[in-house]
Scaffold this motif. Structure first.
Motif, PDB file in Angstrom:
ATOM      1  N   GLY A   1       0.693  -1.083   0.084  1.00  0.00           N
ATOM      2  CA  GLY A   1      -0.062  -0.010   0.218  1.00  0.00           C
ATOM      3  C   GLY A   1       0.874   1.236   0.155  1.00  0.00           C
ATOM      4  N   ARG A   2       1.877   1.297   0.927  1.00  0.00           N
ATOM      5  CA  ARG A   2       2.682   2.375   0.848  1.00  0.00           C
ATOM      6  C   ARG A   2       3.458   2.635  -0.422  1.00  0.00           C
ATOM      7  NH1 ARG A   2       5.678   3.825   5.836  1.00  0.00           N
ATOM      8  NH2 ARG A   2       6.166   5.195   4.502  1.00  0.00           N
ATOM      9  N   LEU A   3       4.135   1.457  -1.066  1.00  0.00           N
ATOM     10  CA  LEU A   3       4.663   1.703  -2.343  1.00  0.00           C
ATOM     11  C   LEU A   3       3.686   2.027  -3.423  1.00  0.00           C
ATOM     12  CD1 LEU A   3       6.802  -1.616  -2.211  1.00  0.00           C
ATOM     13  CD2 LEU A   3       7.693   0.485  -2.266  1.00  0.00           C
ATOM     14  N   PHE A   4       2.478   1.801  -3.372  1.00  0.00           N
ATOM     15  CA  PHE A   4       1.594   2.126  -4.361  1.00  0.00           C
ATOM     16  C   PHE A   4       1.402   3.934  -4.244  1.00  0.00           C
ATOM     17  CE2 PHE A   4      -2.768   3.282  -5.650  1.00  0.00           C
ATOM     18  CZ  PHE A   4      -2.735   2.921  -7.175  1.00  0.00           C
ATOM     19  N   SER A   5       1.273   4.051  -3.019  1.00  0.00           N
ATOM     20  CA  SER A   5       1.105   5.381  -2.699  1.00  0.00           C
ATOM     21  C   SER A   5       2.164   6.413  -3.214  1.00  0.00           C
ATOM     22  CB  SER A   5       1.001   5.699  -1.278  1.00  0.00           C
ATOM     23  OG  SER A   5      -0.257   5.182  -0.746  1.00  0.00           O
ATOM     24  N   TYR A   6       3.365   5.762  -2.995  1.00  0.00           N
ATOM     25  CA  TYR A   6       4.694   6.473  -3.486  1.00  0.00           C
ATOM     26  C   TYR A   6       4.742   6.649  -4.987  1.00  0.00           C
ATOM     27  CZ  TYR A   6       6.878   7.363   0.986  1.00  0.00           C
ATOM     28  OH  TYR A   6       7.161   7.420   2.317  1.00  0.00           O
ATOM     29  N   GLN A   7       4.250   5.693  -5.589  1.00  0.00           N
ATOM     30  CA  GLN A   7       4.121   5.368  -6.950  1.00  0.00           C
ATOM     31  C   GLN A   7       3.133   6.512  -7.570  1.00  0.00           C
ATOM     32  OE1 GLN A   7       6.523   3.984  -8.803  1.00  0.00           O
ATOM     33  NE2 GLN A   7       7.508   3.143  -7.094  1.00  0.00           N
ATOM     34  N   GLU A   8       2.159   6.758  -6.965  1.00  0.00           N
ATOM     35  CA  GLU A   8       1.211   7.329  -7.319  1.00  0.00           C
ATOM     36  C   GLU A   8       1.613   9.059  -7.028  1.00  0.00           C
ATOM     37  OE1 GLU A   8      -2.428   7.465  -8.423  1.00  0.00           O
ATOM     38  OE2 GLU A   8      -1.398   5.503  -9.027  1.00  0.00           O
ATOM     39  N   ILE A   9       2.205   9.322  -6.174  1.00  0.00           N
ATOM     40  CA  ILE A   9       2.995  10.783  -5.926  1.00  0.00           C
ATOM     41  C   ILE A   9       4.014  10.937  -7.173  1.00  0.00           C
ATOM     42  CG2 ILE A   9       4.702  11.825  -4.731  1.00  0.00           C
ATOM     43  CD1 ILE A   9       3.515  10.507  -2.149  1.00  0.00           C
ATOM     44  N   LEU A  10       4.670   9.966  -7.538  1.00  0.00           N
ATOM     45  CA  LEU A  10       5.639  10.203  -8.866  1.00  0.00           C
ATOM     46  C   LEU A  10       4.917  10.405 -10.051  1.00  0.00           C
ATOM     47  CD1 LEU A  10       8.382   7.526  -7.795  1.00  0.00           C
ATOM     48  CD2 LEU A  10       8.611   9.842  -7.631  1.00  0.00           C
ATOM     49  N   ALA A  11       3.747   9.622 -10.181  1.00  0.00           N
ATOM     50  CA  ALA A  11       2.901   9.956 -11.302  1.00  0.00           C
ATOM     51  C   ALA A  11       2.460  11.174 -11.377  1.00  0.00           C
ATOM     52  CB  ALA A  11       1.928   8.873 -11.341  1.00  0.00           C
ATOM     53  N   ILE A  12       1.924  11.781 -10.228  1.00  0.00           N
ATOM     54  CA  ILE A  12       1.409  13.054 -10.390  1.00  0.00           C
ATOM     55  C   ILE A  12       2.351  14.022 -10.483  1.00  0.00           C
ATOM     56  CG2 ILE A  12       0.733  14.681  -8.643  1.00  0.00           C
ATOM     57  CD1 ILE A  12      -0.862  12.589  -7.022  1.00  0.00           C
ATOM     58  N   PHE A  13       3.608  13.942 -10.145  1.00  0.00           N
ATOM     59  CA  PHE A  13       4.846  14.821 -10.338  1.00  0.00           C
ATOM     60  C   PHE A  13       5.193  14.688 -11.835  1.00  0.00           C
ATOM     61  CE2 PHE A  13       7.173  14.349  -5.809  1.00  0.00           C
ATOM     62  CZ  PHE A  13       6.243  15.378  -5.360  1.00  0.00           C
ATOM     63  N   ARG A  14       5.132  13.683 -12.465  1.00  0.00           N
ATOM     64  CA  ARG A  14       5.505  13.344 -13.972  1.00  0.00           C
ATOM     65  C   ARG A  14       4.312  14.072 -14.654  1.00  0.00           C
ATOM     66  NH1 ARG A  14       6.202   7.901 -12.528  1.00  0.00           N
ATOM     67  NH2 ARG A  14       8.553   7.667 -12.195  1.00  0.00           N
ATOM     68  N   ALA A  15       2.926  13.790 -14.338  1.00  0.00           N
ATOM     69  CA  ALA A  15       1.838  14.437 -15.155  1.00  0.00           C
ATOM     70  C   ALA A  15       1.835  15.924 -14.928  1.00  0.00           C
ATOM     71  CB  ALA A  15       0.378  13.972 -14.747  1.00  0.00           C
ATOM     72  N   SER A  16       2.184  16.484 -13.872  1.00  0.00           N
ATOM     73  CA  SER A  16       2.327  18.054 -13.373  1.00  0.00           C
ATOM     74  C   SER A  16       3.561  18.524 -14.379  1.00  0.00           C
ATOM     75  CB  SER A  16       2.383  18.461 -12.108  1.00  0.00           C
ATOM     76  OG  SER A  16       1.323  17.859 -11.398  1.00  0.00           O
ATOM     77  N   ALA A  17       4.654  17.938 -14.399  1.00  0.00           N
ATOM     78  CA  ALA A  17       5.666  18.299 -14.979  1.00  0.00           C
ATOM     79  C   ALA A  17       5.112  18.480 -16.498  1.00  0.00           C
ATOM     80  CB  ALA A  17       6.982  17.593 -15.072  1.00  0.00           C
ATOM     81  N   LYS A  18       4.672  17.523 -17.169  1.00  0.00           N
ATOM     82  CA  LYS A  18       4.351  17.539 -18.434  1.00  0.00           C
ATOM     83  C   LYS A  18       3.260  18.618 -18.721  1.00  0.00           C
ATOM     84  CE  LYS A  18       5.234  12.548 -19.300  1.00  0.00           C
ATOM     85  NZ  LYS A  18       4.804  11.348 -19.737  1.00  0.00           N
ATOM     86  N   ASP A  19       2.385  18.613 -17.976  1.00  0.00           N
ATOM     87  CA  ASP A  19       1.167  19.634 -18.133  1.00  0.00           C
ATOM     88  C   ASP A  19       1.754  21.064 -18.115  1.00  0.00           C
ATOM     89  OD1 ASP A  19      -0.610  17.775 -18.193  1.00  0.00           O
ATOM     90  OD2 ASP A  19      -1.329  17.920 -16.004  1.00  0.00           O
ATOM     91  N   THR A  20       2.863  21.284 -17.362  1.00  0.00           N
ATOM     92  CA  THR A  20       3.487  22.510 -17.097  1.00  0.00           C
ATOM     93  C   THR A  20       4.775  22.852 -18.261  1.00  0.00           C
ATOM     94  OG1 THR A  20       5.056  21.949 -15.467  1.00  0.00           O
ATOM     95  CG2 THR A  20       2.761  22.994 -14.811  1.00  0.00           C
ATOM     96  N   GLY A  21       5.148  22.066 -19.178  1.00  0.00           N
ATOM     97  CA  GLY A  21       5.870  22.080 -20.172  1.00  0.00           C
ATOM     98  C   GLY A  21       7.387  21.697 -19.511  1.00  0.00           C
TER      99      GLY A  21
END
Length: 69
Positions: free
Chosen positions: A41-61
């Motif tokens: 569960g914790r690993l899943f949560s950390y992977q979600e955080i990284l996915a959010i960071f990646r998506a936000s980075a792409k969204d902001t160029g």
């Protein structure tokens, strides 16, 4: 906050996330089945955080690789 301060802040957060992921992977080898679920569960949560960071980075160029993602 300057760009350098923000970069240092973000890198510190990212280093902490990656360190926590590594620590949890190490603990998986010794965990009993009940702890495995918690670790998963914790690993899943950390992977979600990284996915959010990646998506936000792409969204902001921003290139995610520049951020260490």
């Amino acid at each position: 906050m300057t760009n350098d301060q923000f970069t240092a802040f973000f890198q510190d957060v990212l280093i902490t996330v990656y360190a926590n992921i590594r620590d949890l992977h190490e603990k998986q080898g010794f965990a009993d089945p009940e702890e495995q679920d918690y670790i998963d569960g914790r690993l899943f949560s950390y992977q979600e955080i990284l996915a959010i960071f990646r998506a936000s980075a792409k969204d902001t160029g921003v290139d995610p690789k520049e951020l260490g993602l």
